[in-house]
Enzyme design. Structure first.
Site, PDB file in Angstrom:
ATOM      1  N   ASP A   1      41.028  41.100  39.111  1.00 35.17           N
ATOM      2  CA  ASP A   1      40.464  42.126  38.245  1.00 35.17           C
ATOM      3  C   ASP A   1      39.223  41.643  37.502  1.00 35.17           C
ATOM      4  O   ASP A   1      38.384  42.449  37.105  1.00 35.17           O
ATOM      5  CB  ASP A   1      41.503  42.583  37.211  1.00 35.17           C
ATOM      6  CG  ASP A   1      42.596  43.425  37.833  1.00 35.17           C
ATOM      7  OD1 ASP A   1      42.388  43.930  38.957  1.00 35.17           O
ATOM      8  OD2 ASP A   1      43.665  43.573  37.213  1.00 35.17           O
TER       9      ASP A   1
ATOM     10  N   HIS B   1      44.316  51.118  40.374  1.00 32.20           N
ATOM     11  CA  HIS B   1      43.436  50.346  41.247  1.00 32.20           C
ATOM     12  C   HIS B   1      43.705  50.657  42.718  1.00 32.20           C
ATOM     13  O   HIS B   1      44.859  50.805  43.125  1.00 32.20           O
ATOM     14  CB  HIS B   1      43.625  48.846  41.004  1.00 32.20           C
ATOM     15  CG  HIS B   1      43.264  48.418  39.624  1.00 32.20           C
ATOM     16  ND1 HIS B   1      43.523  47.149  39.152  1.00 32.20           N
ATOM     17  CD2 HIS B   1      42.670  49.092  38.598  1.00 32.20           C
ATOM     18  CE1 HIS B   1      43.094  47.058  37.903  1.00 32.20           C
ATOM     19  NE2 HIS B   1      42.575  48.221  37.546  1.00 32.20           N
TER      20      HIS B   1
ATOM     21  N   ASP C   1      43.569  48.780  45.260  1.00 31.79           N
ATOM     22  CA  ASP C   1      44.299  47.772  46.030  1.00 31.79           C
ATOM     23  C   ASP C   1      45.809  47.960  45.928  1.00 31.79           C
ATOM     24  O   ASP C   1      46.576  47.221  46.547  1.00 31.79           O
ATOM     25  CB  ASP C   1      43.897  46.353  45.635  1.00 31.79           C
ATOM     26  CG  ASP C   1      44.297  45.954  44.218  1.00 31.79           C
ATOM     27  OD1 ASP C   1      44.790  46.832  43.465  1.00 31.79           O
ATOM     28  OD2 ASP C   1      44.121  44.781  43.860  1.00 31.79           O
TER      29      ASP C   1
ATOM     30  N   CYS D   1      46.300  41.035  43.431  1.00 32.48           N
ATOM     31  CA  CYS D   1      45.863  41.107  42.039  1.00 32.48           C
ATOM     32  C   CYS D   1      45.749  39.720  41.402  1.00 32.48           C
ATOM     33  O   CYS D   1      44.919  39.501  40.521  1.00 32.48           O
ATOM     34  CB  CYS D   1      46.840  41.935  41.219  1.00 32.48           C
ATOM     35  SG  CYS D   1      47.127  43.598  41.832  1.00 32.48           S
TER      36      CYS D   1
END
Length: 587
Positions: free
Chosen positions: A276, A396, A398, A562
């Site tokens: 991130d 997000h 992903d 992440c």
């Protein structure tokens, strides 16, 4: 980036760093220079160009006869030379044109002495007060490079407040200058920088422009790298509660032959979400390329890591932050920023892929910060696509998609998280008599969930993104693999969370995939979710390696991707070869 040859004694000489046209008038008038600096007594010239240039003579056939072989064009009949280039230069000096006078002297752009090629005689330019001046726009620095015993030294001659520079010829045949970009393209800067070269005649402290030419440069963009490119280095944070996770990542990195960088707790300050915080990319000129890290505006525990630990002599850094820090939201984290592999969409090629970002498409006021979006769009070579991610608690992209390399078709597959596929899998296991098998075996929630009680959720949100990705990346159903996944909407914020570890949120290192271990129902001693994913991906030559991130990442609303970040090898394709012909002409 070398500017290349601007002038040469005894001949008019240019290097073409962009497609453009030069008009040269070689006429003399009243025994003085009209547009060019031509030695007294010169009466004819010839002109030649390299194979990459078009050299055209414009003349009046009523007054000028087209010369045959080994004859020259007259200087005093209003003859014009048009020089054009069909493409940008790839190397310094790869595109040149020279104009030489016959019999007595050679035409030139400035003062100097040169031996005549035809007769061996020497001449001295009769206009010694002519000088060459460079005029500069902002956002670049311009250097004069000189060789010395100790090596090359560079003196800044343009940039900052200095926007013009008188060139010191010193009887040199060629003068090379070097330029340095100070800013990537952005919302208020289209990436084009201009240099104006003028030949001026100074008399009584008054300068008159005899000839001028304008060159355009395009600042090299920041370029993202997709999962399909070769991994070079993996970054991960070390914390007291993720040491088992860290051991698994080390093992994966070793078999993938990558380097591993571990960000210690004193540096990460308790922030484990290194994906991130930053995105790795690169920039490239014809003579050099180097990686550049894009630092997100999220500014949590890792906020200083990209600048203090990654920025270096051969590693660039860029960041974009709004003036008002209250404008920053979860969509500005770079788990919400990905890029596709190269694609072709309705005949339009994207050889460097397309940037993908998550937004609140159905909530029109919820977007990735406009300053970040504007920067990404300004790079031009990876035209961004917006997806819908705000249905998720974290928000997000992903969390529902990834790309993996493949040996066929387009060279990759898009992985999409699929609640529908998961429900179908569980129904199949129910029919086989396994409806009482439980989720999360071996974890602290063992036995807490039954297959028969699973509900379908948020399928319509994934389907919306499926349509966008197929349209904007030119994909078909055969290019997509549905990975079983369930989400639930029990979080206090109201968004959807991954119910079990999200297998699309993976670390892709070539053919080795670090996949969150889903802890799915055990059927005949095997996790049916792991078995399903292996059956989907391993026929592509991929190796599925399941990593336990349940307590250290999943329960904190994140997964393997992440918690990691990857520096990859750049594209072999050059960005300046990727634009369409119209765009190249404008640059």
């Amino acid at each position: 980036m070398a500017l290349g040859t601007l002038v040469s004694q005894g001949s008019a000489l240019w290097s073409f760093l962009k497609p453009h046209t030069i008009y040269c008038n070689v006429q003399r008038k009243d025994n003085s220079v009209y547009f060019r600096s031509v030695p007294v007594g010169a009466d004819s010239f010839d002109v030649r160009g390299t194979s990459l240039l078009d050299v055209t003579i414009i003349y009046d056939p009523n007054t000028v006869k087209n010369p045959q072989a080994y004859t020259k064009w007259p200087l005093n009949k209003g003859v014009k030379v048009v020089i054009s280039s069909s493409r940008s230069s790839r190397d310094v000096n790869d595109s040149k044109v020279s104009a030489a006078q016959a019999i007595r002297s050679k035409s030139c752009m400035g003062g100097g002495v040169r031996t005549d090629l035809q007769t061996g005689r020497r001449w001295v330019n009769q206009t010694p007060k002519n000088c060459i001046v460079l005029h500069w726009s902002t956002r670049w620095h311009h250097f004069d490079g000189k060789s010395s015993v100790s090596g090359w030294t560079y003196k800044q001659v343009l940039g900052g407040e200095k926007l013009s520079y008188k060139v010191e010829r010193n009887h040199q045949d060629e003068i090379s200058f070097y330029v340095e970009g100070l800013q990537f393209p952005d919302a208020d800067f289209d990436g084009l920088v201009y240099i104006k070269l003028s030949l001026e005649n100074s008399k009584d402290n008054v300068s008159a422009v005899l000839f001028s030419e304008k060159l355009a440069f395009r600042i090299a963009p920041w370029i993202m790298t997709p999962n399909t490119l070769k991994p070079l280095e993996v970054y991960v944070c070390s914390l007291p509660d993720n040491q088992d996770f860290l051991k698994q990542i080390k093992a994966l990195v070793n078999i993938a032959y990558c380097n591993l960088h571990i960000c210690k707790e004193v540096t990460n300050r308790g922030d484990r979400w290194i994906q991130d915080e930053m995105e790795f990319g690169y920039t490239e000129a014809p003579h050099k390329r180097f990686p550049v890290v894009f630092d997100s505006p999220r500014n949590r525990g890792l906020k200083d890591f990209p600048f203090k630990q990654i920025l270096g002599p051969d590693f660039g850094y860029v960041t974009k932050e709004p003036d008002n820090q209250h404008e920053i939201n979860t969509l500005d984290s770079f788990g919400n920023l990905e890029v596709s592999p190269p694609v072709s969409v309705k005949g339009k090629e994207y050889p460097l892929g397309r940037i993908l970002i998550g937004s609140g498409l159905t909530e029109s006021n919820v977007r990735m910060n406009k300053i970040v979006q504007a920067f990404l769009a300004a790079q031009k070579v990876q035209e961004p696509v917006e997806l819908y991610s705000y249905w998720l608690t974290v928000g997000h992209i992903d969390e529902f998609m990834s790309f993996v390399p493949a040996p066929d078709r387009k060279g990759f597959r898009l992985l999409l998280a699929s609640p529908r596929e998961c429900i179908e899998l569980f129904k199949e296991k129910q029919k086989q008599g396994c409806g009482k098998a439980t989720m999360f075996g071996g974890t602290w929630e063992e036995g807490s969930f039954s297959i028969g009680a699973v509900r379908l959720a948020v399928t319509e949100c994934v389907d919306m993104n499926r349509k966008i990705l197929k349209k904007e990346l030119g994909l078909t159903e055969d290019d997509i693999i549905d990975v079983p996944m369930l989400y639930h909407k029990e979080h206090p914020k109201g968004g959807a969370d991954s119910y079990f570890p999200n297998m699309v949120n993976m670390l892709v290192l070539g053919k080795y995939l670090g996949i969150p271990k889903p802890f799915g129902p055990l059927v005949n001693g095997r996790c049916c979710l792991e078995e399903k994913v292996q059956n989907l991906l391993e026929p592509l030559g991929l190796k599925c390696i399941f990593i336990d991130d349940f307590e250290s990442y999943h329960l904190l609303l994140g997964e393997v991707h992440c918690g990691t970040n990857t520096l990859r090898k750049p594209f072999t394709k050059k960005w300046w070869e990727c634009q369409n012909p119209a765009e190249r002409t404008r640059s």
